[in-house]
Design an enzyme around this catalytic site. Structure first.
Site, PDB file in Angstrom:
ATOM      1  N   LYS A   1      29.102  34.175  39.690  1.00 41.88           N
ATOM      2  CA  LYS A   1      29.684  35.452  40.132  1.00 41.88           C
ATOM      3  C   LYS A   1      28.587  36.412  40.577  1.00 41.88           C
ATOM      4  O   LYS A   1      28.709  37.080  41.602  1.00 41.88           O
ATOM      5  CB  LYS A   1      30.526  36.073  39.018  1.00 41.88           C
ATOM      6  CG  LYS A   1      31.851  35.376  38.817  1.00 41.88           C
ATOM      7  CD  LYS A   1      32.682  36.073  37.759  1.00 41.88           C
ATOM      8  CE  LYS A   1      34.038  35.408  37.605  1.00 41.88           C
ATOM      9  NZ  LYS A   1      34.880  36.121  36.630  1.00 41.88           N
TER      10      LYS A   1
ATOM     11  N   CYS B   1      30.201  38.360  35.274  1.00 39.86           N
ATOM     12  CA  CYS B   1      30.587  37.982  33.920  1.00 39.86           C
ATOM     13  C   CYS B   1      31.914  37.242  33.948  1.00 39.86           C
ATOM     14  O   CYS B   1      32.785  37.544  34.762  1.00 39.86           O
ATOM     15  CB  CYS B   1      30.700  39.229  33.029  1.00 39.86           C
ATOM     16  SG  CYS B   1      31.094  38.868  31.311  1.00 39.86           S
ATOM     17  N   ASP B   2      32.042  36.282  33.050  1.00 36.57           N
ATOM     18  CA  ASP B   2      33.318  35.622  32.840  1.00 36.57           C
ATOM     19  C   ASP B   2      33.501  35.455  31.338  1.00 36.57           C
ATOM     20  O   ASP B   2      32.538  35.177  30.624  1.00 36.57           O
ATOM     21  CB  ASP B   2      33.372  34.266  33.540  1.00 36.57           C
ATOM     22  CG  ASP B   2      34.795  33.753  33.617  1.00 36.57           C
ATOM     23  OD1 ASP B   2      35.581  34.361  34.375  1.00 36.57           O
ATOM     24  OD2 ASP B   2      35.127  32.786  32.921  1.00 36.57           O
ATOM     25  N   THR B   3      34.721  35.649  30.869  1.00 33.84           N
ATOM     26  CA  THR B   3      35.011  35.563  29.436  1.00 33.84           C
ATOM     27  C   THR B   3      36.101  34.527  29.205  1.00 33.84           C
ATOM     28  O   THR B   3      37.110  34.513  29.916  1.00 33.84           O
ATOM     29  CB  THR B   3      35.456  36.935  28.890  1.00 33.84           C
ATOM     30  OG1 THR B   3      34.410  37.885  29.148  1.00 33.84           O
ATOM     31  CG2 THR B   3      35.713  36.874  27.388  1.00 33.84           C
TER      32      THR B   3
ATOM     33  N   GLY C   1      30.013  34.632  29.593  1.00 30.90           N
ATOM     34  CA  GLY C   1      28.835  34.204  30.329  1.00 30.90           C
ATOM     35  C   GLY C   1      28.438  35.311  31.283  1.00 30.90           C
ATOM     36  O   GLY C   1      29.264  35.794  32.056  1.00 30.90           O
TER      37      GLY C   1
END
Length: 189
Positions: free
Chosen positions: A52, A68-70, A105
């Site tokens: 991203k 960010c990825d959750t 992340g």
């Protein structure tokens, strides 16, 4: 002056950055978020955060790019965002009475520098009845949320306890991000 660009359209991430008094623009990264079944949840979310941040990075050179990825992980199974009420019910039923991990992340890119890390928190759900689950789904808060819940909202009532970063559970681990941004902002251009 270095400009911070959030590569996500998430209102929760926007709010967390604002609450931390950062000035930033939002330019969401248009990437394929398909996870690699050969990678662990940890490696998947770490790679996704960096993807991203990296998306079209040449176009934004000289800016600080934050991706960010959750994800929610229970017994090595990734719980994404529910597509419908049935999927939300299944997720919440599986999380009921158990402790799961919330992994974010993060990718931060500034010029040639690249930071990539994962923040992990633990959340323990109360034992939920079907009535508890259906009442929560009826609020519609579960949609658009990994694991079908929002700890910062009505979903807090489903949770017995948590360990680690609350902002990570919401979707952006601000404590760790602040350390990296402080380092970048402290650099001379």
């Amino acid at each position: 002056m270095k400009k911070l660009i959030l590569r996500s359209a998430s209102p929760r991430r926007k709010d967390l950055l604002k609450e931390s008094n950062y000035e930033f623009d939002i330019i969401a990264a248009d990437i394929d978020e398909t996870l690699d079944p050969l990678l662990t949840p940890y490696k998947n979310v770490k790679a996704l955060g960096l993807r991203k941040a990296s998306f079209a990075k040449e176009k934004f050179y000289g800016n600080i790019l934050l991706g960010c990825d959750t994800i929610v992980v229970l017994e090595n199974k990734i719980f994404g965002k529910p597509h419908d009420s049935n999927e939300a019910y299944e997720m919440l039923k599986m999380l009921s009475g158990k402790t799961h991990q919330v992994m974010s992340g993060v990718g931060i890119i500034y010029k040639e520098l690249s930071f990539n890390f994962v923040c992990i928190s633990e959340v323990t759900f109360k034992n939920l009845t079907d009535e508890d689950i259906y009442a929560y789904i009826a609020t519609k808060e579960c949609f658009g949320k990994a694991g079908s819940y929002a700890i910062q909202g009505i979903g807090r009532s489903l949770i017995e306890s948590y360990k680690g970063s609350l902002s990570n559970i919401i979707g952006l681990p601000m404590e760790e991000i602040k350390k990296v941004l402080d380092e970048i902002y402290g650099m001379e251009d």
